[in-house]
Design an enzyme around this catalytic site. Structure first.
Site, PDB file in Angstrom:
ATOM      1  N   ARG A  77      54.753 -54.060 108.933  1.00  0.00           N
ATOM      2  CA  ARG A  77      53.881 -54.298 108.313  1.00  0.00           C
ATOM      3  C   ARG A  77      52.804 -53.566 107.638  1.00  0.00           C
ATOM      4  NH1 ARG A  77      51.671 -52.196 113.054  1.00  0.00           N
ATOM      5  NH2 ARG A  77      50.210 -50.243 113.296  1.00  0.00           N
ATOM      6  N   GLU A  79      62.059 -37.268 125.640  1.00  0.00           N
ATOM      7  CA  GLU A  79      61.753 -37.090 124.302  1.00  0.00           C
ATOM      8  C   GLU A  79      61.384 -35.704 124.943  1.00  0.00           C
ATOM      9  OE1 GLU A  79      59.227 -38.675 121.224  1.00  0.00           O
ATOM     10  OE2 GLU A  79      61.317 -39.805 120.807  1.00  0.00           O
ATOM     11  N   LYS A  80      61.626 -34.065 124.419  1.00  0.00           N
ATOM     12  CA  LYS A  80      60.671 -33.241 124.138  1.00  0.00           C
ATOM     13  C   LYS A  80      59.426 -33.058 123.803  1.00  0.00           C
ATOM     14  CE  LYS A  80      60.484 -28.314 123.373  1.00  0.00           C
ATOM     15  NZ  LYS A  80      60.784 -27.837 124.823  1.00  0.00           N
TER      16      LYS A  80
END
Ligand code: MV4
Length: 447
Positions: A291, A200-201
């Site tokens: 959750r 990712e960047k």
């Protein structure tokens, strides 16, 4: 509605869930390890079952013991709290096979979100903005180089089986990429038995902003606004607030709308949290938690809605009690996590609490299972309570928080209370002017 819920957790969250069950007139069973026999929630539950010795893997993570406790007591549903088995798809499936309701999403939704590559792919498909990067796993150095050149440096390599900050490596240029890729991959393989990684960047100064969402499992979804959890140390949240001081109403409505339709389209059931990095007015999806979260009370404070009631309602087939237009944001709330730790080094400080006195008054909530004379066992996480403060606006909330922190007494062990007394007087915190690196820099400066 359920007749009897088994609470498969401990500490403050077990007490939190127990309180919700009592209000709804549902019988309660708690399971506990031998180390927790004298815990508050064990005393307050209708029934309790000791399921094993102190280590979590032999007690709170022991699926067979928990299923047996359900069978023995006739519990028709299990609330997993957070941590432990709360995001274990296999546990959800096994309960279903025993005709016991898991109070949470389906095993399939847990599985999708547990695989960070699959989660990101799903988020993107549902129209949620994601961080620019690889479409799925990266296979080799050549592919990593090509993608990094495309999105531009710096980049971050993440483990698909990771999450919560485990197994991440930053590369600031092409020279650093090979090492980052190799270390991320080998660490992921060793830690998770799955060496799939994605790229990712790398965002330099984002905030951590997460959206509280709920689905009814029948195609309806709502959002309960956001929480700003940027104040963290080593990927542990320390201070959380709702709403974020960084967002305006237009941004909130836009990202909220996107998240609510996404959970609706997914057919998601129960509580969820969609985590984003937020930088320069843009949201970038990173993960979804399937959750209830530790910091859910700040959302409850500003909406007036009991999120555990909603979880139980949805799981029992009763649907959500609110439509989006019923959810209004009222004032501001801040949560401080009170840990049994040294307030500077965060070294755990288990032992006996000789004196415990909690603050009170308008806008103050303390969620804690501890009491004067309670001995904190050394086997579990160090959260001993949460102070949640609500005010009509952020300024009032901060004034009230300062007063509440002054009243709070925990003797006999070290706690993080002194850190919060410092933070509440800090100008950056007063201005809401902080990003995900602020707290670590502050701690390094004030050593
Ligand atoms: C990032 C990032 C910068 N850029 N991803 C850390 C925990 C995990 N949930 C995601 N994390 C990060 N992902 C990109 N593309 C920086 C972090 C990060 C972080 C995120 C949220 C809160 C605290 C953090 C501390 C260090 C790094």
């Amino acid at each position: 509605m359920f007749q009897k819920i088994l609470i498969a957790n401990r500490g403050e969250i077990a007490l939190r869930v127990l309180r919700a069950c009592k209000e709804l007139g549902i019988q309660t069973v708690v399971v506990h390890s031998t180390a927790d026999a004298d815990a508050m929630h064990v005393r307050l539950a209708d029934e309790s079952v000791c399921i094993g010795p102190p280590p979590s893997r032999d007690s709170y993570l022991n699926i067979h013991q928990i299923v047996a406790a359900c069978e023995i007591t006739g519990a028709d549903a299990v609330h997993p709290g957070y941590g432990f088995l709360s995001e274990n798809a296999k546990f959800s499936d096994i309960l279903a096979a025993h005709n016991i309701t898991f109070i949470g999403p389906s095993g399939d939704h847990i599985r999708i979100m547990g695989d960070k590559i699959e989660a990101k792919r799903t988020a993107k498909r549902l129209g949620i903005p994601v961080v620019p990067g690889s479409e799925g796993a990266v296979s080799d150095e050549k592919e990593a180089k090509r993608i990094a050149a495309e999105i531009g440096y710096p980049v971050i390599i993440k483990a698909s089986a990771g999450g919560g900050g485990r197994g991440m490596k930053v590369a600031r240029n092409e020279d650093e990429l090979n090492v980052a890729l190799a270390t991320a991959r080998s660490e992921a393989g060793a830690a998770f038995g799955d060496d799939a990684v994605y790229i990712e960047k790398y965002l330099e100064k984002p905030r951590h902003i997460e959206l509280q969402v709920f689905g009814d499992g029948a195609g309806h979804g709502v959002h309960f606004g956001e929480r700003d959890c940027s104040l963290q140390r080593r990927h542990q949240k320390v201070w959380e607030e709702a709403l974020s001081p960084a967002l305006n109403d237009e941004e909130r409505a836009r990202i909220g709308g996107i998240c609510a339709s996404a959970v609706a389209d997914l057919g998601y059931s129960g509580a969820g949290t969609i985590e984003f990095l937020y930088e320069d007015g843009q949201f970038y999806f990173i993960e979804m938690n399937t959750r209830l979260q530790v910091e859910h009370p700040v959302t409850e404070a500003i909406t007036g809605i009991d999120l555990v009631h909603e979880q139980i309602r949805v799981a029992s087939g009763g649907g959500l009690s609110v439509r989006q237009e019923d959810i209004k944001f009222n004032g501001h709330a801040i949560e401080c996590r009170i840990n049994a730790e040294d307030p500077r080094t965060f070294t755990p400080s288990p032992g006996t609490i000789t004196h415990f006195h909690t603050p009170g008054g308008l806008g103050i909530r303390v969620d804690s299972g501890v009491y004067s004379g309670y001995r904190i066992p050394p086997y579990y996480d160090s959260l001993i309570g949460k102070l949640i403060v609500h005010g009509r606006n952020r300024v009032e909330c901060m004034m009230r928080l300062r007063r509440a922190l002054d009243e709070f007494v925990v003797d006999g062990i070290k706690t993080t209370l002194p850190l919060f007394r410092d933070l509440v007087g800090n100008p950056d915190i007063a201005n809401g002017d902080y990003d995900i690196h602020w707290l670590e820099k502050y701690l390094a400066k004030t050593e």
